[in-house]
Scaffold this motif. Structure first.
Motif, PDB file in Angstrom:
ATOM      1  N   ASP A  34      -3.296   9.124  -3.494  1.00 36.28           N
ATOM      2  CA  ASP A  34      -2.439   9.968  -4.291  1.00 36.28           C
ATOM      3  C   ASP A  34      -3.686  10.832  -5.309  1.00 36.28           C
ATOM      4  O   ASP A  34      -3.146  12.395  -4.916  1.00 36.28           O
ATOM      5  N   ARG A 121       2.124   7.115 -11.268  1.00 36.61           N
ATOM      6  CA  ARG A 121       2.802   7.466 -10.291  1.00 36.61           C
ATOM      7  C   ARG A 121       2.079   6.757  -8.674  1.00 36.61           C
ATOM      8  O   ARG A 121       0.356   6.883  -8.911  1.00 36.61           O
ATOM      9  N   ILE A 122       2.579   6.056  -8.071  1.00 28.67           N
ATOM     10  CA  ILE A 122       1.817   6.109  -6.725  1.00 28.67           C
ATOM     11  C   ILE A 122       1.887   7.121  -5.886  1.00 28.67           C
ATOM     12  O   ILE A 122       0.700   6.719  -5.117  1.00 28.67           O
ATOM     13  N   ASP A 123       2.428   8.278  -5.566  1.00 28.75           N
ATOM     14  CA  ASP A 123       2.657   9.199  -4.556  1.00 28.75           C
ATOM     15  C   ASP A 123       3.629  10.250  -5.367  1.00 28.75           C
ATOM     16  O   ASP A 123       4.120   9.914  -6.414  1.00 28.75           O
ATOM     17  N   ALA A 125       6.881  10.756  -4.755  1.00 27.55           N
ATOM     18  CA  ALA A 125       7.801  10.744  -4.810  1.00 27.55           C
ATOM     19  C   ALA A 125       8.134   9.048  -5.121  1.00 27.55           C
ATOM     20  O   ALA A 125       9.394   8.711  -5.388  1.00 27.55           O
ATOM     21  N   ARG A 126       6.892   8.377  -5.884  1.00 29.56           N
ATOM     22  CA  ARG A 126       7.261   6.570  -6.757  1.00 29.56           C
ATOM     23  C   ARG A 126       6.139   6.528  -7.550  1.00 29.56           C
ATOM     24  O   ARG A 126       4.803   6.845  -7.477  1.00 29.56           O
ATOM     25  N   SER A 129       6.245   1.087 -11.573  1.00 26.88           N
ATOM     26  CA  SER A 129       6.651   0.545 -12.170  1.00 26.88           C
ATOM     27  C   SER A 129       5.899  -0.136 -12.779  1.00 26.88           C
ATOM     28  O   SER A 129       5.116  -0.803 -13.126  1.00 26.88           O
ATOM     29  N   THR A 132       5.039  -3.358 -11.359  1.00 27.27           N
ATOM     30  CA  THR A 132       3.226  -3.277 -11.002  1.00 27.27           C
ATOM     31  C   THR A 132       2.227  -3.783 -11.481  1.00 27.27           C
ATOM     32  O   THR A 132       1.891  -3.520 -12.194  1.00 27.27           O
ATOM     33  N   ASP A 166      -1.125   1.194  -1.447  1.00 26.36           N
ATOM     34  CA  ASP A 166      -0.054   1.489  -3.108  1.00 26.36           C
ATOM     35  C   ASP A 166      -0.033   0.924  -3.876  1.00 26.36           C
ATOM     36  O   ASP A 166       0.589   0.966  -5.350  1.00 26.36           O
ATOM     37  N   ASN A 206      -3.121   4.891  -0.013  1.00 25.37           N
ATOM     38  CA  ASN A 206      -1.570   5.048  -0.321  1.00 25.37           C
ATOM     39  C   ASN A 206      -1.908   4.794   1.527  1.00 25.37           C
ATOM     40  O   ASN A 206      -0.403   4.639   1.764  1.00 25.37           O
TER      41      ASN A 206
END
Length: 367
Positions: A34, A121-123, A125-126, A129, A132, A166, A206
């Motif tokens: 990402d 962020r992971i990407d 859209a995500r 959290s 994580t 991820d 990713n």
């Protein structure tokens, strides 16, 4: 016939060029992480913004050259023309708008893509959290190989690393001797490594796959072979990789590290099932060898105002780079007199008059 031959030759050259370009590795423009993807987007946006000015300028330059050529008698000829307010507004407002846009994008991206900034962020859209759990990798740039510590798993590897897909990766990086640069193009931008200092990099992969890592800063004879493999795998594959390292690895203590630290080229992949406690911290503080003073101790002494006359006893403890300690370092040039460098022999062809300067110094001292 010659014209047809020339056209065929140009077509062949063009086809060969396209075939060559098709074999290029465009990993920078097609990354798998990402952070690298955001950096790719920044390159594309900046290029497009600049082309908004460059393309019209090139087109208008060619158009004006054709439109106002000497043979075009239909073009209006006005030798007294010298100013146009509308044209000046267009010429200056468009580049100004582009500069403002580039400045704003650069300002935001510089802070957002700061390698020291933890991932949010992971990407696209995500988001990351609260549950994580990132993985920590401690990197040491050696001559001329890469050493990776996994403190959460108690293992280490040489010229090979892996990470789950991820899952955020927190890199801590340093070097053993000279400045280097850690770079996995598919993962994130490069980050420098320096002895006695620690830099940081946050990234995430990713897509699963095998990616190339390299040194992007020249560091000596073995620089071109200072490469490693980065494996992006799922969590099960990463657990298997950790188990394989523990099963096939040896012990990495301080003695083993000092042997590994010596310069070598094309070092094979090595696994270490166990790592001595505090080894990375010792490498970072340049005190792996017995009796060396650590950088943090030295900085504490400096912060307290210095060690005074006692610092003379620390000379041996501060000799961090002793690769040439047993031999006299060669001089950069050979003296014109013909005598070896640092020789006690008098210089050839030069008359010595030691008495007069000595007497003068003695008289001035008495005065």
């Amino acid at each position: 016939m010659p014209k047809q031959f020339s056209l065929a030759r140009r077509s062949t050259i063009l086809a060969l060029m396209l075939a060559t370009l098709s074999g290029c590795n465009m990993v920078v423009m097609s990354p798998s992480g990402d952070i690298a993807a955001q950096q790719r987007d920044l390159i594309v946006i900046s290029t497009v913004l600049m082309l908004i000015i460059i393309v019209p300028v090139i087109f208008l330059t060619l158009f004006f050259a054709w439109r106002y050529r000497q043979s075009n008698t239909a073009a209006k000829y006005d030798p007294e023309w010298h100013h146009s307010t509308g044209l000046e507004v267009i010429i200056w407002s468009a580049p100004l708008a582009i500069i403002i846009a580039l400045g704003a994008i650069t300002w935001v991206s510089t802070h957002k893509l700061d390698p020291y900034r933890p991932l949010d962020r992971i990407d696209a859209a995500r988001p990351v959290s609260a549950e994580t759990r990132p993985i920590t990798v401690e990197v040491v740039a050696l001559d001329w190989k890469w050493l990776f510590f996994y403190p959460d798993y108690g293992i280490a590897t040489v010229n090979e690393m892996a990470a789950p897909v991820d899952v955020p990766i927190n890199f801590k990086l340093t070097a053993s001797s000279v400045m280097n640069s850690f770079y996995v193009p598919a993962l994130a931008g490069m980050i420098y490594t320096m002895p006695g200092m620690e830099t940081k990099l946050h990234a995430v992969i990713n897509k699963p796959g095998e990616y190339e890592g390299l040194s992007s800063n020249y560091s000596g004879d073995g620089f071109s072979h200072m490469r490693f493999k980065f494996h992006g795998v799922d969590q099960a594959g990463f657990d298997q990789w950790v188990a394989r390292v523990k099963q096939n690895g040896t012990a990495l203590n301080r003695d083993a590290y000092l042997k590994l630290e010596k310069p070598s080229v094309k070092e094979p992949v090595r696994y270490y099932a166990t790592v001595a406690d505090g080894l990375y911290e010792a490498v970072l503080n340049m005190c792996v060898r017995e009796g060396q003073m650590c950088m943090k101790e030295m900085m504490h002494i400096d912060m307290m105002g210095g060690a005074g006359v006692e610092s003379h006893d620390n000379k041996a403890r501060l000799q961090h780079d002793n690769r040439h300690a047993e031999e006299e370092a060669p001089a950069a040039t050979f003296p014109e007199t013909g005598n070896p460098a640092r020789s006690e022999e008098p210089a050839e062809g030069i008359e010595e008059r030691p008495e007069e300067p000595a007497k003068m110094n003695h008289d001035m001292h008495e005065m």
